[in-house]
Design an enzyme around this catalytic site. Structure first.
Site, PDB file in Angstrom:
ATOM      1  N   TYR A  87      39.341  48.385  65.351  1.00 55.63           N
ATOM      2  CA  TYR A  87      39.844  46.830  64.407  1.00 55.63           C
ATOM      3  C   TYR A  87      38.937  45.300  64.711  1.00 55.63           C
ATOM      4  O   TYR A  87      40.061  44.459  64.918  1.00 55.63           O
ATOM      5  CB  TYR A  87      41.618  46.617  65.915  1.00 55.63           C
ATOM      6  CG  TYR A  87      42.323  45.976  65.572  1.00 55.63           C
ATOM      7  CD1 TYR A  87      43.229  46.316  64.246  1.00 55.63           C
ATOM      8  CD2 TYR A  87      43.027  44.107  66.291  1.00 55.63           C
ATOM      9  CE1 TYR A  87      44.630  45.240  64.523  1.00 55.63           C
ATOM     10  CE2 TYR A  87      43.561  43.570  65.680  1.00 55.63           C
ATOM     11  CZ  TYR A  87      45.311  44.289  64.567  1.00 55.63           C
ATOM     12  OH  TYR A  87      45.936  43.495  64.202  1.00 55.63           O
ATOM     13  N   LYS A 101      41.531  37.858  62.413  1.00 57.08           N
ATOM     14  CA  LYS A 101      43.122  36.394  64.142  1.00 57.08           C
ATOM     15  C   LYS A 101      42.054  35.948  65.340  1.00 57.08           C
ATOM     16  O   LYS A 101      43.340  34.864  65.240  1.00 57.08           O
ATOM     17  CB  LYS A 101      43.486  37.831  64.753  1.00 57.08           C
ATOM     18  CG  LYS A 101      44.068  38.924  63.456  1.00 57.08           C
ATOM     19  CD  LYS A 101      45.562  38.061  62.959  1.00 57.08           C
ATOM     20  CE  LYS A 101      46.499  39.103  62.078  1.00 57.08           C
ATOM     21  NZ  LYS A 101      47.003  38.598  61.483  1.00 57.08           N
TER      22      LYS A 101
HETATM   23  N1  LIG Z   1      52.569  46.018  62.807  1.00 58.73           N
HETATM   24  C1  LIG Z   1      51.874  45.309  63.921  1.00 58.73           C
HETATM   25  O1  LIG Z   1      51.828  45.682  64.823  1.00 58.73           O
HETATM   26  C2  LIG Z   1      51.760  43.832  63.765  1.00 58.73           C
HETATM   27  C3  LIG Z   1      51.113  43.438  65.572  1.00 58.73           C
HETATM   28  C4  LIG Z   1      50.671  41.979  65.858  1.00 58.73           C
HETATM   29  C5  LIG Z   1      50.899  41.089  64.292  1.00 58.73           C
HETATM   30  N2  LIG Z   1      51.242  41.844  62.733  1.00 58.73           N
HETATM   31  C6  LIG Z   1      50.422  41.010  61.745  1.00 58.73           C
HETATM   32  O2  LIG Z   1      52.285  40.837  61.325  1.00 58.73           O
HETATM   33  C7  LIG Z   1      52.201  40.206  59.763  1.00 58.73           C
HETATM   34  C8  LIG Z   1      52.773  41.394  59.165  1.00 58.73           C
HETATM   35  O3  LIG Z   1      52.354  42.599  59.742  1.00 58.73           O
HETATM   36  P1  LIG Z   1      53.214  44.152  58.930  1.00 58.73           P
HETATM   37  O4  LIG Z   1      52.665  45.062  59.691  1.00 58.73           O
HETATM   38  O5  LIG Z   1      54.965  43.356  59.076  1.00 58.73           O
HETATM   39  O6  LIG Z   1      53.115  44.732  57.718  1.00 58.73           O
HETATM   40  P2  LIG Z   1      53.611  45.680  56.472  1.00 58.73           P
HETATM   41  O7  LIG Z   1      54.454  46.123  57.332  1.00 58.73           O
HETATM   42  O8  LIG Z   1      52.740  46.924  56.310  1.00 58.73           O
HETATM   43  O9  LIG Z   1      53.848  44.217  55.276  1.00 58.73           O
HETATM   44  C9  LIG Z   1      52.886  43.622  54.264  1.00 58.73           C
HETATM   45  C10 LIG Z   1      53.664  42.745  53.835  1.00 58.73           C
HETATM   46  O10 LIG Z   1      51.894  42.295  52.475  1.00 58.73           O
HETATM   47  C11 LIG Z   1      52.425  42.076  51.849  1.00 58.73           C
HETATM   48  N3  LIG Z   1      50.784  42.707  51.399  1.00 58.73           N
HETATM   49  C12 LIG Z   1      49.370  43.767  51.293  1.00 58.73           C
HETATM   50  N4  LIG Z   1      49.175  43.952  50.624  1.00 58.73           N
HETATM   51  C13 LIG Z   1      48.669  42.737  49.303  1.00 58.73           C
HETATM   52  C14 LIG Z   1      47.853  41.665  48.840  1.00 58.73           C
HETATM   53  N5  LIG Z   1      46.686  41.685  49.047  1.00 58.73           N
HETATM   54  N6  LIG Z   1      48.380  40.458  49.085  1.00 58.73           N
HETATM   55  C15 LIG Z   1      49.536  40.124  49.041  1.00 58.73           C
HETATM   56  N7  LIG Z   1      50.687  40.669  49.725  1.00 58.73           N
HETATM   57  C16 LIG Z   1      50.534  41.568  50.561  1.00 58.73           C
HETATM   58  C17 LIG Z   1      53.184  44.073  51.642  1.00 58.73           C
HETATM   59  O11 LIG Z   1      53.335  43.221  50.074  1.00 58.73           O
HETATM   60  P3  LIG Z   1      54.144  45.004  49.127  1.00 58.73           P
HETATM   61  O12 LIG Z   1      55.455  45.860  50.161  1.00 58.73           O
HETATM   62  O13 LIG Z   1      54.853  43.996  47.708  1.00 58.73           O
HETATM   63  O14 LIG Z   1      53.171  45.335  48.938  1.00 58.73           O
HETATM   64  C18 LIG Z   1      54.692  43.978  52.344  1.00 58.73           C
HETATM   65  O15 LIG Z   1      54.954  42.683  52.246  1.00 58.73           O
HETATM   66  C19 LIG Z   1      50.339  40.793  59.650  1.00 58.73           C
HETATM   67  O16 LIG Z   1      49.931  39.512  59.020  1.00 58.73           O
HETATM   68  C20 LIG Z   1      49.587  41.495  61.079  1.00 58.73           C
HETATM   69  O17 LIG Z   1      47.978  41.458  61.222  1.00 58.73           O
HETATM   70  C21 LIG Z   1      51.668  43.012  62.946  1.00 58.73           C
END
Ligand SMILES: NC(=O)c1ccc[n+]([C@@H]2O[C@H](COP(=O)([O-])OP(=O)(O)OC[C@H]3O[C@@H](n4cnc5c(N)ncnc54)[C@H](OP(=O)(O)O)[C@@H]3O)[C@@H](O)[C@H]2O)c1
Length: 265
Positions: A166, A173
């Protein structure tokens, strides 16, 4: 919550959120729509789901909703995107930088230290920090016109505790949290607050893509005094709180950690 019981501080406002077709972004978009906030959101590949979400928000919550395609690896796309949003919405009050890249574009960025490569690391920086900067600049120009607003970047506790592979994300981040503080200092005079929400591991597609997903899940369930993983709604609540001036009007330049108590253990 039914829109009829909506607190007045948010009803009729407009949220712009990136990456709302899945996971945390989707939970954020729905949280705002349920409270009577109009929603402009972006997708990357998942166009069909984006259209379904628009329809559902309009039908169920009676808010204005539009979806736009965006690639955060090209942050300048935000400039045109906001012009489209101007045509569809009369004001912008909240901007949430949430979307994250995955798959081939993170090769060399999501890896052990000795396998890190400049291209993968740069891609993660672009998608995390540069996309936040350009999106927040465009949003802030519009917020100034309505006397203020709130900007939130998603972050993660991978900059506080070690997570295998990571380094690229953890560093970016860290960088975006610092950028949030600078933005907060420079935008405060316009009534614009800027904060970050840093999440511990949350059960989403992004986390399921980790090769060690099963171990991460088990470890989090053991570590958290609440004995469960986080879910997208856990972060959506914190983001909504930071955007609602009735709840957080003097809160700016901060990162709120929502980690189920995992980082202290
Ligand atoms: N999951 C965790 O454990 C976690 C923990 C803490 C913080 N976060 C943060 O929370 C945020 C969301 O994470 P998530 O886990 O919800 O992610 P996710 O489920 O993978 O969703 C990612 C989103 O980003 C979009 N995306 C992907 N590639 C892209 C690109 N090149 N340009 C524009 N949009 C794009 C996707 O759109 P499509 O579906 O249309 O491809 C989807 O809507 C991130 O900033 C992440 O770092 C996540």
């Amino acid at each position: 919550m039914n829109a009829a019981h909506t607190p007045q501080s948010m009803q009729g406002k407009t949220l712009v959120v990136s990456g709302a077709t899945r996971g945390i972004g989707k939970a954020i978009a729905y949280r705002f729509a349920q409270n009577g906030v109009n929603v402009a959101f972006t997708y990357h590949k998942n166009e069909e789901e984006a259209h379904r979400i628009v329809q559902e928000m309009q039908d169920r919550y009676k808010v204005r909703a539009h979806a736009y395609r965006l690639d955060i690896l090209e942050p300048e796309q935000y400039v045109e995107l906001f012009k489209q949003i101007d045509a569809d919405f009369d004001r912008i009050d909240c901007f949430v930088s949430n979307a994250i890249i995955y798959g081939r574009s993170v090769v060399g960025g999501f890896a052990p230290f000795m396998r890190l490569k400049p291209k993968g690391l740069n891609n993660i920086y672009t998608a995390t920090v540069l996309a936040f900067v350009v999106g927040a600049q465009e949003a802030a120009k519009r917020m100034k016109m309505v006397g203020g607003g709130a900007i939130v970047s998603l972050s993660s506790t991978g900059n506080l505790v070690y997570m295998p592979n990571y380094a690229g994300h953890g560093n970016s981040k860290n960088a975006v949290e610092t950028m949030v503080k600078y933005a907060a200092m420079d935008l405060g005079e316009f009534g614009i607050r800027v904060n970050a929400v840093s999440g511990g591991p949350i059960d989403t597609d992004a986390l399921k893509a980790f090769p060690d997903y099963a171990q991460v899940k088990q470890k989090v369930e053991e570590q958290s005094p609440l004995k469960r993983m986080g879910n997208p709604a856990d972060l959506a609540g914190a983001v909504y709180f930071l955007c609602d001036p009735a709840q957080s009007a003097w809160l700016t330049g901060q990162t709120i950690v929502v980690d189920g108590g995992t980082t202290f253990k």
